[in-house]
Design a protein around this motif. Structure first.
Motif, PDB file in Angstrom:
ATOM      1  N   MET A 218      -9.543   4.175  11.833  1.00 27.98           N
ATOM      2  CA  MET A 218      -8.192   4.987  12.070  1.00 27.98           C
ATOM      3  C   MET A 218      -7.878   5.410  11.046  1.00 27.98           C
ATOM      4  N   ASP A 219      -6.640   5.654  10.726  1.00 24.83           N
ATOM      5  CA  ASP A 219      -5.761   6.510  10.035  1.00 24.83           C
ATOM      6  C   ASP A 219      -4.398   5.967   9.536  1.00 24.83           C
ATOM      7  N   PRO A 220      -4.007   5.470   8.568  1.00 26.79           N
ATOM      8  CA  PRO A 220      -2.767   4.481   8.166  1.00 26.79           C
ATOM      9  C   PRO A 220      -1.498   5.262   8.675  1.00 26.79           C
ATOM     10  N   LEU A 221      -1.292   6.419   8.926  1.00 23.86           N
ATOM     11  CA  LEU A 221       0.085   6.515   8.996  1.00 23.86           C
ATOM     12  C   LEU A 221       0.335   5.843  10.678  1.00 23.86           C
ATOM     13  N   ALA A 222      -1.031   6.496  11.580  1.00 23.89           N
ATOM     14  CA  ALA A 222      -1.181   6.368  12.764  1.00 23.89           C
ATOM     15  C   ALA A 222      -1.050   4.789  12.738  1.00 23.89           C
ATOM     16  N   LEU A 223      -1.365   3.974  11.733  1.00 24.16           N
ATOM     17  CA  LEU A 223      -0.696   2.427  11.966  1.00 24.16           C
ATOM     18  C   LEU A 223      -0.041   1.731  12.251  1.00 24.16           C
ATOM     19  N   ILE A 224       1.223   3.109  11.116  1.00 24.87           N
ATOM     20  CA  ILE A 224       2.259   2.469  10.504  1.00 24.87           C
ATOM     21  C   ILE A 224       3.099   2.878  12.043  1.00 24.87           C
ATOM     22  N   ILE A 225       2.760   4.165  12.750  1.00 23.54           N
ATOM     23  CA  ILE A 225       3.341   4.766  13.874  1.00 23.54           C
ATOM     24  C   ILE A 225       3.317   3.618  14.851  1.00 23.54           C
ATOM     25  N   ILE A 226       2.060   2.852  15.149  1.00 20.46           N
ATOM     26  CA  ILE A 226       1.711   2.199  16.001  1.00 20.46           C
ATOM     27  C   ILE A 226       2.287   1.054  16.103  1.00 20.46           C
ATOM     28  N   ALA A 227       2.872   0.475  15.178  1.00 14.15           N
ATOM     29  CA  ALA A 227       3.441  -1.055  14.112  1.00 14.15           C
ATOM     30  C   ALA A 227       4.709  -0.905  14.898  1.00 14.15           C
ATOM     31  N   ALA A 228       5.030   0.721  14.183  1.00 14.83           N
ATOM     32  CA  ALA A 228       6.912   0.797  14.640  1.00 14.83           C
ATOM     33  C   ALA A 228       7.210   1.636  16.168  1.00 14.83           C
ATOM     34  N   HIS A 229       6.581   1.755  16.916  1.00 17.42           N
ATOM     35  CA  HIS A 229       6.341   1.315  18.169  1.00 17.42           C
ATOM     36  C   HIS A 229       6.734   0.210  18.497  1.00 17.42           C
TER      37      HIS A 229
ATOM     38  N   ALA B 191      13.819   7.017  11.381  1.00 20.36           N
ATOM     39  CA  ALA B 191      14.329   7.388  10.744  1.00 20.36           C
ATOM     40  C   ALA B 191      13.345   5.428   9.922  1.00 20.36           C
ATOM     41  N   ASN B 192      12.799   5.845  10.273  1.00 23.06           N
ATOM     42  CA  ASN B 192      11.526   4.421   9.958  1.00 23.06           C
ATOM     43  C   ASN B 192      10.433   4.670   7.966  1.00 23.06           C
ATOM     44  N   PRO B 193      11.090   3.638   7.752  1.00 20.98           N
ATOM     45  CA  PRO B 193      11.248   4.182   6.334  1.00 20.98           C
ATOM     46  C   PRO B 193       9.942   3.660   5.683  1.00 20.98           C
ATOM     47  N   LEU B 194       8.999   3.552   6.215  1.00 19.40           N
ATOM     48  CA  LEU B 194       7.527   3.046   5.572  1.00 19.40           C
ATOM     49  C   LEU B 194       7.393   4.432   5.415  1.00 19.40           C
TER      50      LEU B 194
ATOM     51  N   ILE C 217       4.190   8.495   2.864  1.00 17.33           N
ATOM     52  CA  ILE C 217       3.568  10.212   2.569  1.00 17.33           C
ATOM     53  C   ILE C 217       3.631  10.450   1.219  1.00 17.33           C
ATOM     54  N   GLY C 218       5.020   9.965   0.359  1.00 17.66           N
ATOM     55  CA  GLY C 218       4.757  10.102  -1.452  1.00 17.66           C
ATOM     56  C   GLY C 218       3.270   9.228  -1.772  1.00 17.66           C
ATOM     57  N   PHE C 219       3.217   7.930  -1.187  1.00 20.17           N
ATOM     58  CA  PHE C 219       2.067   6.942  -2.134  1.00 20.17           C
ATOM     59  C   PHE C 219       0.759   8.143  -2.008  1.00 20.17           C
ATOM     60  N   VAL C 220       0.547   8.340  -0.524  1.00 23.32           N
ATOM     61  CA  VAL C 220      -0.711   8.936  -0.644  1.00 23.32           C
ATOM     62  C   VAL C 220      -0.610  10.855  -0.960  1.00 23.32           C
TER      63      VAL C 220
END
Length: 90
Positions: free
Chosen positions: A1-12, A78-81, A86-89
């Motif tokens: 799974m895409d790490p960005l999707a995991l960040i968004i799931i955790a945010a929700h 305004a998720n700071p992660l 995106i900057g890390f990738v």
């Protein structure tokens, strides 16, 4: 799974927990009001001090719900992660 999707799931999921705090605030405020009304019924002469303490308790409980809503809005919109990822990738 895409790490960005995991960040968004955790945010929700975190937003749901933060909004659950606001849901439970309603029950806390009702308990404060019930306790104050019962106390005033038992000691009518202390109504002024009981009412003052009740309003302070209601204000503190309400700020808890407002903070939960504020945290949920920040996490969702305004998720700071996400900019860090995106900057890390790149």
């Amino acid at each position: 799974m895409d790490p960005l999707a995991l960040i968004i799931i955790a945010a929700h999921a975190a937003a749901v927990v933060a909004l659950f705090n606001g849901f439970l605030t309603t029950f806390g405020q009702s308990r404060i009001a019930v306790a104050a009304i019962e106390s005033i019924a038992r000691q009518p002469e202390a109504a002024d001090s009981i009412r003052t303490a009740m309003f302070v308790g209601l204000a503190m409980a309400e700020t808890s719900g407002i903070y939960g809503l504020l945290i949920a809005i920040v996490i969702l919109f305004a998720n700071p992660l996400i900019p860090i990822y995106i900057g890390f990738v790149r």
